[in-house]
Scaffold this active site. Structure first.
Site, PDB file in Angstrom:
ATOM      1  N   HIS A  89       0.859  -1.194   0.000  1.00  0.00           N
ATOM      2  CA  HIS A  89       0.000   0.000   0.000  1.00  0.00           C
ATOM      3  C   HIS A  89       0.889   1.235   0.000  1.00  0.00           C
ATOM      4  O   HIS A  89       2.020   1.185   0.502  1.00  0.00           O
ATOM      5  CB  HIS A  89      -0.894   0.004   1.254  1.00  0.00           C
ATOM      6  CG  HIS A  89      -2.068   0.938   1.131  1.00  0.00           C
ATOM      7  ND1 HIS A  89      -1.949   2.303   1.309  1.00  0.00           N
ATOM      8  CD2 HIS A  89      -3.381   0.722   0.850  1.00  0.00           C
ATOM      9  CE1 HIS A  89      -3.138   2.869   1.135  1.00  0.00           C
ATOM     10  NE2 HIS A  89      -4.030   1.931   0.853  1.00  0.00           N
ATOM     11  N   THR A 122       3.173   8.168  -4.592  1.00  0.00           N
ATOM     12  CA  THR A 122       3.641   8.935  -5.749  1.00  0.00           C
ATOM     13  C   THR A 122       2.778  10.184  -5.892  1.00  0.00           C
ATOM     14  O   THR A 122       1.559  10.073  -6.029  1.00  0.00           O
ATOM     15  CB  THR A 122       3.496   8.104  -7.049  1.00  0.00           C
ATOM     16  OG1 THR A 122       4.060   6.826  -6.822  1.00  0.00           O
ATOM     17  CG2 THR A 122       4.154   8.788  -8.234  1.00  0.00           C
ATOM     18  N   ASP A 204     -38.923  32.186   4.739  1.00  0.00           N
ATOM     19  CA  ASP A 204     -39.058  31.014   3.867  1.00  0.00           C
ATOM     20  C   ASP A 204     -40.471  30.957   3.290  1.00  0.00           C
ATOM     21  O   ASP A 204     -41.281  30.112   3.662  1.00  0.00           O
ATOM     22  CB  ASP A 204     -38.736  29.762   4.710  1.00  0.00           C
ATOM     23  CG  ASP A 204     -38.823  28.463   3.924  1.00  0.00           C
ATOM     24  OD1 ASP A 204     -38.749  28.519   2.671  1.00  0.00           O
ATOM     25  OD2 ASP A 204     -38.971  27.400   4.558  1.00  0.00           O
TER      26      ASP A 204
END
Ligand code: SPV
Ligand code: MG
Length: 431
Positions: A89, A122, A204
């Site tokens: 891993h 990487t 609202d």
């Protein structure tokens, strides 16, 4: 020959994956685990190709001997089965929520003497570009729109959190927790009329018009990939609703929920304390049918919200409406309640499911907040919406900070309540 196992959770292969394979190859036969769709979702790596295509992709790579399916994020199903001599891993899982998965792998390997090999992660321009491109793909309308229907079929319950801005969208997108060794996160976002209005300091009552709502949706879409469910209030005039369906669908919104009220809409949490008029079954069914006729894809969902329990019109009325709205073409039913206990919601869901095992059910447990996702799922609920908690968390924190600064005539005393901006901006992606 020794066996080396590594798990891939990607639709695109980059230098990082090739590096893992070439390292793994040094230790023996390379077996790749293809993470299942269900497990990928929990990683927020929503699949853009099928599991079969991922398997074929991994099998085609040089150095890969065999591909198996890994069904869960934890390696519980594969390690005892394959008993690899090594698991390889990247070394980027030592910290943060993923460290729980690492700990589990170490434990599983220790049971028979297997070894963990970690290779430096990487991170180069090519890897960054591919990651970015994948994310961009997921944010495209066709992928995002479809994702809600996929989630409904893949998850026991689709966990949805309210978002009303780019920043709250990022919280919905990126908040990950580790729970009993598993990672968890929200699946979808709810663009609430209550929070979108409150954020603008407005009531609202359908005062914030669709153009403004679309702007909020666009701000959220700019920085996220998860599917959006829009609180469409009453849907407005049918003649307008059909145009809005087209617009939402084109933008990549997955679903609009419209409620069976008419006239000046007030928020449901007021219940019968304010005057609210419920639409007739005929009118509302016609609105749903017109919306369904207007949409162009099979992905978009029009979900009918039933206010009978809120307005104390009774269970039979709610069930009658649910049947009628599904018949009119609704892709789902949202049943709302403002009771403290979930009993009437459970009763509705159980009775609805007796005659309709398929149509997705949506609930908003703001008042009946002791209910768990597992309980809801057992009663046949498919989508749970946490409709306003982010805004209710932010408001008292902001008000308290304002008061502390006013009282002290400086900002020092407020500082301990605040997150450094450096930390906040880690949420924001750079291109
Ligand atoms: C909203 O979030 O705007 C809703 C849900 O419509 S509720 O506030 O519970 O009515
Ligand atoms: Mg609303």
């Amino acid at each position: 020959m020794k066996t080396v196992y590594t798990c891939f959770c990607t639709d695109v292969i980059h230098d990082g994956h090739l590096n893992i394979i070439s390292n793994a190859k040094k230790y023996g036969e390379v077996v790749i685990g293809a993470l299942s769709d269900e497990a990928l979702i929990r990683y927020n790596k929503f699949p853009t190709i099928s599991l079969e295509e991922r398997i074929r992709l991994y099998e085609s790579l040089d150095g890969v001997d065999r591909v198996v399916v890994q069904n869960s994020m934890l390696y519980d199903d594969v390690i005892p089965e394959i008993k690899p001599d090594y698991v390889v891993h990247g070394d980027n899982w030592a910290n943060g929520p993923e460290s729980a998965i690492r700990a589990n792998v170490v434990k599983l390997l220790s049971e028979y003497g297997g070894e963990l090999v970690e290779v430096p992660y990487t991170y180069n321009e090519n890897v960054r570009k591919i990651d970015q491109r994948l994310k961009e793909k997921l944010s495209m309308p066709e992928y995002r729109r479809r994702r809600l229907r996929d989630l409904i079929s893949m998850c026991p319950i689709v966990k949805t959190i309210e978002a009303h801005s780019g920043l709250t969208g990022l919280i919905a997108e990126k908040t990950v927790v580790e729970n009993n060794g598993k990672l968890d996160q929200f699946d979808a976002m709810w663009v609430s009329s209550l929070c979108d209005s409150t954020d603008r300091g407005k009531p609202d009552i359908e005062l914030v018009d669709m153009s403004a709502r679309l702007r909020t949706i666009n701000d959220i879409m700019e920085v996220t990939t998860k599917p959006i469910i829009l609180d469409g209030d009453t849907g407005g005039l049918t003649e307008h609703f059909v145009y809005n369906v087209r617009t939402l669908e084109r933008m990549g919104v997955s679903a609009v929920i419209i409620e069976d009220k008419t006239g000046l809409k007030k928020n449901s949490l007021f219940g019968t304390e304010v005057v609210q008029t419920q639409d007739s079954i005929e009118n509302f069914s016609a609105k749903i049918a017109a919306g369904k006729k207007a949409q162009l894809t099979d992905d978009f969902m029009i979900i009918a919200r039933i206010e009978s329990l809120i307005l104390e019109r009774g269970m039979d009325d709610a069930l009658e409406r649910a049947g009628a709205f599904v018949k009119a073409g609704a892709d789902g039913i949202m049943i709302h309640s403002r009771r403290k206990e979930p009993d009437e919601i459970f009763e509705f869901c159980d009775k609805f499911r007796e005659t309709d095992p398929e149509t997705p059910l949506v609930v908003v447990p703001t008042s009946f907040n002791t209910v768990t996702e597992e309980e809801l799922s057992k009663h046949g609920v498919n989508i749970v919406i946490y409709a306003n908690q982010l805004m209710r968390a932010a408001f008292p924190a902001m008000r308290q900070t304002a008061e502390v600064i006013l009282k002290n005539h400086r900002a020092l005393e407020a500082d301990e309540m605040l997150m450094p901006f450096k930390e906040i901006i880690t949420l924001i992606d750079e291109l």
